[in-house]
Each structure stands twice: as C-alpha cells, then as structure tokens.
Design a protein around this motif. Sequence first.
Motif, PDB file in Angstrom:
ATOM      1  N   GLY A 113      56.823  36.410  58.009  1.00 12.08           N
ATOM      2  CA  GLY A 113      57.376  35.486  56.918  1.00 12.08           C
ATOM      3  C   GLY A 113      57.177  34.130  57.709  1.00 12.08           C
ATOM      4  N   VAL A 114      56.944  33.901  58.956  1.00 15.87           N
ATOM      5  CA  VAL A 114      56.807  32.584  59.581  1.00 15.87           C
ATOM      6  C   VAL A 114      55.391  32.449  59.938  1.00 15.87           C
ATOM      7  CG1 VAL A 114      57.364  31.356  61.669  1.00 15.87           C
ATOM      8  CG2 VAL A 114      58.997  32.902  60.529  1.00 15.87           C
ATOM      9  N   PRO A 115      54.783  31.475  59.343  1.00 19.70           N
ATOM     10  CA  PRO A 115      53.102  30.945  59.742  1.00 19.70           C
ATOM     11  C   PRO A 115      53.018  31.119  61.144  1.00 19.70           C
ATOM     12  CG  PRO A 115      54.204  29.533  57.814  1.00 19.70           C
ATOM     13  CD  PRO A 115      55.193  30.213  58.543  1.00 19.70           C
ATOM     14  N   PRO A 116      51.810  31.531  61.431  1.00 19.25           N
ATOM     15  CA  PRO A 116      51.412  31.620  62.907  1.00 19.25           C
ATOM     16  C   PRO A 116      51.356  30.256  63.240  1.00 19.25           C
ATOM     17  CG  PRO A 116      49.951  32.967  61.470  1.00 19.25           C
ATOM     18  CD  PRO A 116      51.072  32.235  60.591  1.00 19.25           C
ATOM     19  N   LEU A 117      50.993  29.233  62.718  1.00 16.24           N
ATOM     20  CA  LEU A 117      50.817  27.828  63.315  1.00 16.24           C
ATOM     21  C   LEU A 117      52.371  27.498  63.806  1.00 16.24           C
ATOM     22  CD1 LEU A 117      49.060  25.423  64.019  1.00 16.24           C
ATOM     23  CD2 LEU A 117      49.626  24.837  61.670  1.00 16.24           C
TER      24      LEU A 117
END
Length: 311
Positions: A113-117
């Motif tokens: 759910g958390v973007p890689p960036l």
Amino acid sequence: MTDHTPQPQRPDIHAVTPVPVRHPSRWIGGAILLVLAAMFIHLLATNDNLKWSVVWQYMFDKEILAGLGRTLLLTCLAMIGGLAIGIVLAIMRLSHNPVFQTVSWAWIWFFRGVPPLVQLIFWYNLALLIPVLSIGIPFGPQFWSANMNDLITPFSAALLGLSFTESAYAAEMIRAGIQAVSGGQTEAAATLGMSKSQTLRRIVLPQALRIIIPPIGNDTISMLKFTSLVSVLALPDLLYSAQMIYARTYQTIPLLIVATIWYLLMSTILTLIEHYIEHRLSDGKPISISRIVASLFKSRFWTSRRAEASL
C-alpha cells in the motif's frame, strides 16, 4: 415406378478451397501505424536537437557505466532479498497459525500500500525515528549498539525500500504458485514419510516454480525500472549519473536518451533470460537464442491469418 432421376452429387468437403475472411480494418489500421512509425523514425533521424553525436559520446562514459553497475547490483540484491522474504511470508500465509497469518497479512498489506518512493525517503530518514540501533535482551542489557546514521546509507536505504516492496508482491505470487500444486501430491509425500519441509522443498516448490517464473521475471524488469527512484537519495545509479553529467554539460536530452537506451537494453536482456528459463522449465529441452528472439517478435496478426486460411 422407380424414380431414375439422377441425384446431385454432394461436393467433397476436402476438395473445397477455404477462403479467408477479409479484415480491411486490420490493413487500414496497420497502414496508419506504419505511417506513424515512419514519422517517428524520421523525427529521430532528422531532429538536430537530439544530438546523436553527444549520445554516442556518453554511451560508454565511465560515470554512466558505474551508474549502470550500481543499478544492476541494486536490482539483483533487491530481488534476492525480496524473494527470500516473500517465500517466508507465503509460507506464513499458508500456515494454520493465526499469528503467522496475521503478521504476514499485515506485512503484505503495508508494503503493497505504501509507494516505493515514500519508503525510500522514510528509510533514509530512519535515524530521526531511531537514533541508535541496539541488540540485546528485551528490557535488559544491551550487547551491541550503533548510530543509525552510520548504518543507513543511500544504498542501504534503497535496498531496504525496494526489497520490502518486492517481498509483498513476491509473497502473493509464491503463495498462488504453491496453492496451484495439487494437494494429492503432498498427501502422497506424507505417505512416503517425508516431512512438511522436505515436501515443500522437493515436491511443491519445484512445481510451483513453473507458475511463479513469468510474474517474477516481470517483477525483475519492473525492479530494474524502480531503481531509478533512488536518484532522490543522491545514489549515483544510471539515471542519477546521467543527471549529474547533464547538470555540468547542459546536454539534458542526449543524456536522458543514453539512460533510456541502457534501460531498454537491460530490459531486453532480462526478457530473453525470462523466456529461456520459462521454456526450459515448460518442456525440459534446451532452447536456442534465435527461438527466444523469434518468440519475442512473433505477431499474433499473421498467426491468426494463417490459422484462418488453414480452416
């Protein structure tokens, strides 16, 4: 009376020549695409702003090659770490222990759910949350401690963020591959006296590998492209190396083309490797590079035309 009227002979269906169905829209669409492709190639060949001489000048520049090496190293280590954690998470998801199931589900839920960036920036600033990392007995004496700023470098932060992101996706792919193996085989292995770990290593995982390889190969190519995000950490990968050069020379477009060519080349090589492994696992026979390349560029349009003509 007997009717002597000659009966018409039924045609031999094997002597009938099939007539393929015409699809003029395909030819019109193909012609339009060819015209657009020709216009694009003409643009690449005649636009002086692309500065192909500068592109070839920096293709094998030492900074570019060093950045390419870091990109490949980061891709390889992130995939290895992600797959290792993903296997553990997949086994935990399939466990009957509710604690294992809950922990693995929460891990997958969070890192998918958390973007890689966002993760890269978070791990790079982890020292703001945990200034000192220590190992010891919980609520007791500490055996070892270190400053988090010394441990979390741009490379280690990038490796953590990319590995954890990959582990969440890999866990679901591995779990699906394991569940696709027939349950009767595990029962047969149990009757032979094999333990669950032996059954998993020798029976289940080798068969699940055929199902897992295509999506894992896809993820590896995606990981190669995800490594470009580490430029926000000032880690000199391929993209950041190109950025550092055009910041000095002001040759922005040529240096971006250099990075693009290298990304395309590496993605093509990874695709060839994936096709080789996939075909090798599917039939167990060696496959030549020419067959792999032919499968990459094989057109379904012409295949369907030949299939229609053979009807």
